[in-house]
Write a protein that holds these residues in place. Structure first.
Motif, PDB file in Angstrom:
ATOM      1  N   SER A  97      53.489  52.012  44.378  1.00 59.52           N
ATOM      2  CA  SER A  97      52.286  51.342  44.873  1.00 59.52           C
ATOM      3  C   SER A  97      51.174  51.361  43.834  1.00 59.52           C
ATOM      4  CB  SER A  97      51.821  51.965  46.190  1.00 59.52           C
ATOM      5  OG  SER A  97      51.919  53.355  46.158  1.00 59.52           O
ATOM      6  N   PRO A 123      56.656  44.855  43.833  1.00 55.77           N
ATOM      7  CA  PRO A 123      55.968  43.963  42.881  1.00 55.77           C
ATOM      8  C   PRO A 123      54.455  44.030  43.054  1.00 55.77           C
ATOM      9  CG  PRO A 123      57.686  42.781  44.076  1.00 55.77           C
ATOM     10  CD  PRO A 123      57.560  44.120  44.727  1.00 55.77           C
ATOM     11  N   HIS A 124      53.757  43.925  41.942  1.00 52.54           N
ATOM     12  CA  HIS A 124      52.293  43.868  42.012  1.00 52.54           C
ATOM     13  C   HIS A 124      51.819  42.436  42.242  1.00 52.54           C
ATOM     14  CE1 HIS A 124      51.051  47.931  41.103  1.00 52.54           C
ATOM     15  NE2 HIS A 124      51.952  48.006  40.142  1.00 52.54           N
ATOM     16  N   MET A 125      52.642  41.493  41.805  1.00 53.39           N
ATOM     17  CA  MET A 125      52.248  40.093  41.961  1.00 53.39           C
ATOM     18  C   MET A 125      52.798  39.568  43.280  1.00 53.39           C
ATOM     19  SD  MET A 125      50.643  39.976  39.270  1.00 53.39           S
ATOM     20  CE  MET A 125      50.594  41.359  38.133  1.00 53.39           C
ATOM     21  N   PRO A 290      44.593  46.530  47.435  1.00 57.43           N
ATOM     22  CA  PRO A 290      44.089  46.003  46.158  1.00 57.43           C
ATOM     23  C   PRO A 290      45.116  46.078  45.035  1.00 57.43           C
ATOM     24  CG  PRO A 290      42.513  47.528  47.134  1.00 57.43           C
ATOM     25  CD  PRO A 290      43.763  47.614  47.959  1.00 57.43           C
ATOM     26  N   ARG A 291      46.180  46.868  45.226  1.00 55.04           N
ATOM     27  CA  ARG A 291      47.184  46.981  44.164  1.00 55.04           C
ATOM     28  C   ARG A 291      48.089  45.751  44.103  1.00 55.04           C
ATOM     29  NH1 ARG A 291      52.088  45.913  45.213  1.00 55.04           N
ATOM     30  NH2 ARG A 291      53.011  47.490  43.845  1.00 55.04           N
ATOM     31  N   SER A 292      47.988  44.856  45.089  1.00 55.65           N
ATOM     32  CA  SER A 292      48.774  43.627  45.065  1.00 55.65           C
ATOM     33  C   SER A 292      47.868  42.472  44.656  1.00 55.65           C
ATOM     34  CB  SER A 292      49.361  43.340  46.450  1.00 55.65           C
ATOM     35  OG  SER A 292      50.264  44.357  46.804  1.00 55.65           O
ATOM     36  N   LEU A 293      48.367  41.645  43.752  1.00 55.87           N
ATOM     37  CA  LEU A 293      47.536  40.583  43.198  1.00 55.87           C
ATOM     38  C   LEU A 293      47.965  39.224  43.720  1.00 55.87           C
ATOM     39  CD1 LEU A 293      45.307  40.581  40.776  1.00 55.87           C
ATOM     40  CD2 LEU A 293      47.084  39.354  39.572  1.00 55.87           C
ATOM     41  N   LYS A 294      47.057  38.610  44.438  1.00 57.66           N
ATOM     42  CA  LYS A 294      47.297  37.236  44.897  1.00 57.66           C
ATOM     43  C   LYS A 294      47.024  36.296  43.735  1.00 57.66           C
ATOM     44  CE  LYS A 294      46.595  35.694  49.517  1.00 57.66           C
ATOM     45  NZ  LYS A 294      45.700  35.104  50.498  1.00 57.66           N
TER      46      LYS A 294
ATOM     47  N   PHE B 140      46.308  44.396  35.271  1.00 59.98           N
ATOM     48  CA  PHE B 140      46.432  43.135  36.009  1.00 59.98           C
ATOM     49  C   PHE B 140      45.221  42.901  36.911  1.00 59.98           C
ATOM     50  CE2 PHE B 140      48.562  46.193  38.825  1.00 59.98           C
ATOM     51  CZ  PHE B 140      47.985  45.905  40.047  1.00 59.98           C
ATOM     52  N   LYS B 141      44.460  43.948  37.160  1.00 62.79           N
ATOM     53  CA  LYS B 141      43.331  43.848  38.085  1.00 62.79           C
ATOM     54  C   LYS B 141      42.022  43.512  37.356  1.00 62.79           C
ATOM     55  CE  LYS B 141      42.326  44.447  42.406  1.00 62.79           C
ATOM     56  NZ  LYS B 141      42.796  43.522  43.410  1.00 62.79           N
ATOM     57  N   GLN B 144      41.023  39.843  37.041  1.00 63.61           N
ATOM     58  CA  GLN B 144      40.597  39.316  38.344  1.00 63.61           C
ATOM     59  C   GLN B 144      39.114  39.650  38.543  1.00 63.61           C
ATOM     60  OE1 GLN B 144      41.990  41.326  41.986  1.00 63.61           O
ATOM     61  NE2 GLN B 144      42.695  39.342  42.723  1.00 63.61           N
ATOM     62  N   ASP B 158      53.991  40.111  36.463  1.00 60.87           N
ATOM     63  CA  ASP B 158      54.623  41.409  36.675  1.00 60.87           C
ATOM     64  C   ASP B 158      55.546  41.754  35.515  1.00 60.87           C
ATOM     65  OD1 ASP B 158      54.281  43.305  38.652  1.00 60.87           O
ATOM     66  OD2 ASP B 158      55.216  42.098  40.210  1.00 60.87           O
ATOM     67  N   VAL B 160      58.416  44.706  35.068  1.00 58.83           N
ATOM     68  CA  VAL B 160      59.039  45.762  35.878  1.00 58.83           C
ATOM     69  C   VAL B 160      60.048  46.598  35.094  1.00 58.83           C
ATOM     70  CG1 VAL B 160      58.727  44.778  38.178  1.00 58.83           C
ATOM     71  CG2 VAL B 160      60.647  44.022  36.772  1.00 58.83           C
ATOM     72  N   TYR B 178      64.054  38.760  37.836  1.00 58.97           N
ATOM     73  CA  TYR B 178      62.631  38.761  38.216  1.00 58.97           C
ATOM     74  C   TYR B 178      61.741  38.636  36.975  1.00 58.97           C
ATOM     75  CZ  TYR B 178      58.219  40.251  40.382  1.00 58.97           C
ATOM     76  OH  TYR B 178      56.921  40.325  40.821  1.00 58.97           O
ATOM     77  N   GLN B 182      59.121  35.682  36.236  1.00 61.38           N
ATOM     78  CA  GLN B 182      57.712  35.937  35.953  1.00 61.38           C
ATOM     79  C   GLN B 182      57.298  35.272  34.635  1.00 61.38           C
ATOM     80  OE1 GLN B 182      55.194  38.027  37.797  1.00 61.38           O
ATOM     81  NE2 GLN B 182      56.593  37.115  39.249  1.00 61.38           N
TER      82      GLN B 182
END
Lengths: 379, 435
Positions: A97, A123-125, A290-294, B140-141, B144, B158, B160, B178, B182
């Motif tokens: 996570s 997955p994060h994405m 928040p750990r998942s990115l839309k 990745f954050k 954003q 992603d 992995v 995957y 990606q």
């Protein structure tokens, strides 16, 4: 024993029931966060156990093995494991996570292995290929559980488990509906106890408990209007009443939440699909964290709406007039999400108080003045 | 007005070639400004995301925001950006690379221009931002969050890796699929942003150059087993610029070839970093202290040379099966093979791929001691160091030490404390030598 007493006991003596089940020969599988499907574990006739920390106990032994700049919730859980408080676990499952949970899994596994240990790569994405990958990870998780249990997964049992957990979800939503009243008949502190109580017992037992509790609450007299602010809580792990009780003691009602230990884990149902795993995978990967990115959706305003729009219903229906963020320190994704969410909520004319805390009851008292000042401002 | 005095932060290099890197770093930001002026697309990007060659094949100019944070720290010009991000609501414990980036972007927006005196001319507003989940969560954050300060299309990819205990035969196909999906998603995004299709032949060419550069880099590190050490870790923290920020270009290949020749010459002629090499140190992990790289020279004053490290050249060369004919498939395969390089070895021995890698380095490089650097705001490279240190202790009795500060935030650094720790560490090395 009244339902309130039962909840109190389960809340205070966490792990007791799971330990009993373990001693009676049931396999208890401990896991973190909201990405490990309870349904799968239950379909193997095992007991899912959501691992919790302890805000009341200092973290000591874990510091020798896990850096203090890791999430204190995770450190607390590991500390408890090192002290033998999770020895009743037959299995230990961590989803990937976040950085802390993923790295701690290896440390935990190495120092305190359970008979069954597994990590699910989440997955994060978010998107179609992520759905496929997560589904494959669940297939692999099932294969590992089949090897461990010596039994093949029974699809009918999985379907039954989906129905069972959806029943629990529906009841928890019903419980939350009781907080729409102004003032609510049930406090955020009480709600926290019943949610935490359910983390360590079989779903069926929790369903019975929640049903009885709903009946008990409905029997309470409607409280007199008090004009106190109604607070929506956002953040990560609150598995102790200390913080929410403090908010309520300061003169507010905690009426709704978007927390890992709150709506995030139960709000959305699992669709009852032909292949039950399709519905499970789709539901769990969409957990709001928040750990998942839309994927970015339109301009800034549109993107904020896409990310946080689901909270509008929580805020309007539960008539929240202020928001408090409770972020367990060192959660990078929450720390990055917080300012964006504050911007969005402010655009809805909602005041926000952002709190970063150490996941310890010993520091919570220091927050009193800030909370009081915030409540005064919005009253 | 009194002029600001530049405080020395950098280390004296061991090789002449490493001294060329400063110009390469300047060129990263200069190229981005020139590209913007010429209408070429510029992308904020994250290193080691396995997509470097794709950017090169599509003529997109990479702008590595993490590197910029390190540069600000090396120039001791980070506080104004850190404080700005904190004033904007970002926690002081959040990744300090991200705080510098967010603070810089916030200030640039507020001022309407690049903050005056920004190191190397600052970063221009990018045309797009490419985050990735490789290495850590903030990567990745962060972009954003950056959309608060600039309006550029953002893509998150992603990356992995299976856990070490996974049965690779069970998971290989879907992990690679995957990764491929990606990468294809990224290419689709880039094609939309640039308005042109990616040329697969150009991608193959960039891959060939990328692999060649990393192979030579690996060969250089193999030369470094020599006693005395021909190239220290402070050089590594400079020369990694070619492998990460120029990956997929002839520039990187040429640079590493030049460095290889120099290191080879030093090995052949037994020219060490210092005249009297007493102790050979392994930099066991953690991001380097960009704010205080001279600390490596301080170790050298005691005869201790950092001869090899476990950061930045994160992957050894791998052999992608010959049946892989598509360049995107190749990248997906290569990523999987890189990430699982030590998995089988770990399963058969300690259970931990990093422990396996470090044990190999300790043996090959005749290591006398290991130093880790824990960064208060970097969970990804710090969590696990204590555990790894403890696991290594099961197989070796050499002294190990963990220094604590941050990669760029000087507020987490104490020179006095470090010197006291280093003194004790050197004593432990001496004691072992006598013993």
């Amino acid at each position: 024993m009244s339902v309130v007493q039962k909840i109190e006991e389960l809340y205070n003596e966490r792990g007791k029931r799971a330990k009993e089940l373990h001693d009676a020969g049931k396999k208890v599988i401990g896991y973190f966060c909201c990405f490990v499907p309870d349904e799968i574990i239950t379909a193997f006739d095992m007991v899912p156990y959501r691992i919790q920390g302890s805000q009341n106990d200092p973290i000591d032994e874990a510091d020798a093995l896990l850096e203090p700049m890791a999430c204190p919730f995770a450190r607390s859980c590991f500390n408890m494991a090192l002290k033998g408080e999770y020895d009743f676990l037959d299995g230990f499952v961590a989803p990937h996570s976040c950085d802390t949970i993923e790295r701690m899994y290896h440390i935990w596994r190495s120092n305190k292995p359970s008979p069954f240990n597994h990590m699910i790569n989440v997955p994060h994405m978010m998107g179609p290929s992520s759905d496929v990958f997560y589904r494959k990870e669940l297939d692999y998780f099932i294969k590992r559980l089949e090897e461990f249990s010596g039994t093949k997964l029974d699809q009918n049992k999985l379907r039954d488990a989906v129905k069972l957990y959806n029943r629990r979800r529906a009841l928890l939503r019903e419980l939350y509906d009781l907080r729409k009243e102004n003032p609510p008949r049930v406090s955020g502190t009480e709600i926290t106890k019943v949610l935490v109580a359910g983390m360590g017992i079989p779903a069926l037992e929790h369903i019975e408990l929640v049903q009885d509790y709903i009946d008990e609450i409905k029997g309470r007299p409607a409280p007199k209007a008090d004009g106190l602010p109604r607070i929506f809580l956002w953040g990560n792990e609150i598995d102790d009443i200390a913080f929410i009780r403090l908010v309520e003691e300061c003169g507010a009602h905690a009426v709704m939440d978007d927390l890992c230990t709150g709506t995030r884990f139960f709000w959305e149902d699992v669709s009852e699909t032909n292949d039950p795993l399709d519905g499970i995978a789709k539901r769990y990967i969409c957990t709001h964290c928040p750990r998942s990115l839309k994927p970015q959706d339109g301009n800034r305003q549109e993107d904020l709406e896409s990310r946080f729009g689901y909270m509008k219903e929580f805020i309007s229906q539960w008539q929240a007039n202020g928001v408090i963020f409770y972020i367990v320190r060192y959660c990078d994704t929450c720390e990055l999400e917080g300012p964006d969410l504050r911007e969005y909520l402010n655009s809805l004319k909602l005041p926000v108080l952002m709190i970063e805390d150490d996941y310890s009851t010993s520091t919570i008292g220091q927050l009193r003045t800030r909370i009081q000042a915030f409540l005064e401002m919005i009253s | 007005m009194e002029a600001n005095q530049q405080i020395k932060t950098t280390a004296v290099k061991g090789t002449d070639t490493a001294r060329l890197v400063r110009a390469m770093v300047k060129n990263i930001y200069q190229s981005a400004h020139e590209a913007k002026a010429n209408g070429q697309k510029v992308a904020y990007m994250m290193v080691a995301s396995q997509y470097d060659e794709i950017l090169r094949a599509m003529d997109i100019v990479p702008l590595p925001t993490e590197n910029y944070a390190g540069l600000c720290a090396a120039k001791r010009d980070m506080d104004r950006f850190l404080l700005k991000a904190e004033a904007d609501g970002y926690s002081q414990v959040l990744c300090s690379y991200a705080r510098i980036g967010l603070g810089f972007d916030s200030l640039r927006k507020e001022l309407g221009h690049i903050p005056e005196g920004s190191p190397d001319g600052g970063m221009p507003v990018p045309d797009m931002m490419l985050g990735s989940s490789a290495v850590c969560d903030p990567r990745f954050k962060w972009f954003q969050a950056t959309s608060r300060f600039l309006a550029a299309p953002t893509f998150g990819m992603d990356v992995v890796a299976p856990p070490p205990q996974a049965d690779l035969n069970e998971v290989r196909d879907y992990y690679i699929k995957y990764q491929r999906d990606q990468l294809l998603g990224l290419i689709e995004f880039l094609e939309k942003q640039t308005g042109k299709k990616m040329d697969k032949e150009r991608l193959w060419e960039a891959i060939r150059l990328g692999d060649k550069a990393w192979q030579i880099w690996y060969d250089i590190d193999r030369l470094r087993v020599a006693v005395p050490s021909p190239m220290p870790s402070q050089d590594h923290f400079s020369i990694m610029v070619a492998g990460h920020y120029y990956s997929g270009t002839q520039i990187a290949v040429d640079f590493y070839q030049k460095l290889y020749d120099e290191v080879k010459y030093k090995v052949d002629n037994k020219i060490g970093v210092i005249a009297d090499e007493k102790y050979r140190i392994l930099y066991g992990g953690g991001l380097p202290p960009w704010h205080t790289l001279w600390i490596f020279n301080y170790f050298e004053s005691f005869g201790a040379v950092f001869v090899i490290e476990n950061v930045y050249r994160g992957f050894d060369p791998v052999e992608v099966p010959s049946h892989v004919k598509d360049p995107v498939d190749y990248l997906a395969w290569r990523a999987f093979l890189r990430f699982t390089r030590y998995h089988e070895k770990a399963r058969a021995h300690s259970g931990n791929p990093i422990v396996e890698k470090l044990l190999g380095l300790i043996d090959d490089y005749k290591i006398d001691g290991v130093v880790f650097h824990a960064c208060r705001s970097c969970r990804a490279t710090t969590i696990g160091q204590t555990h790894i240190k403890s696991e290594l202790g099961k197989y070796t009795s050499i002294p190990m030490m963990q220094l604590v500060s941050d990669m760029v935030d000087l507020r987490d650094y104490s020179e006095a404390q470090w010197k006291a720790q280093i003194s004790a560490f050197i004593e432990a090395l001496e004691g072992r030598e006598k013993g």
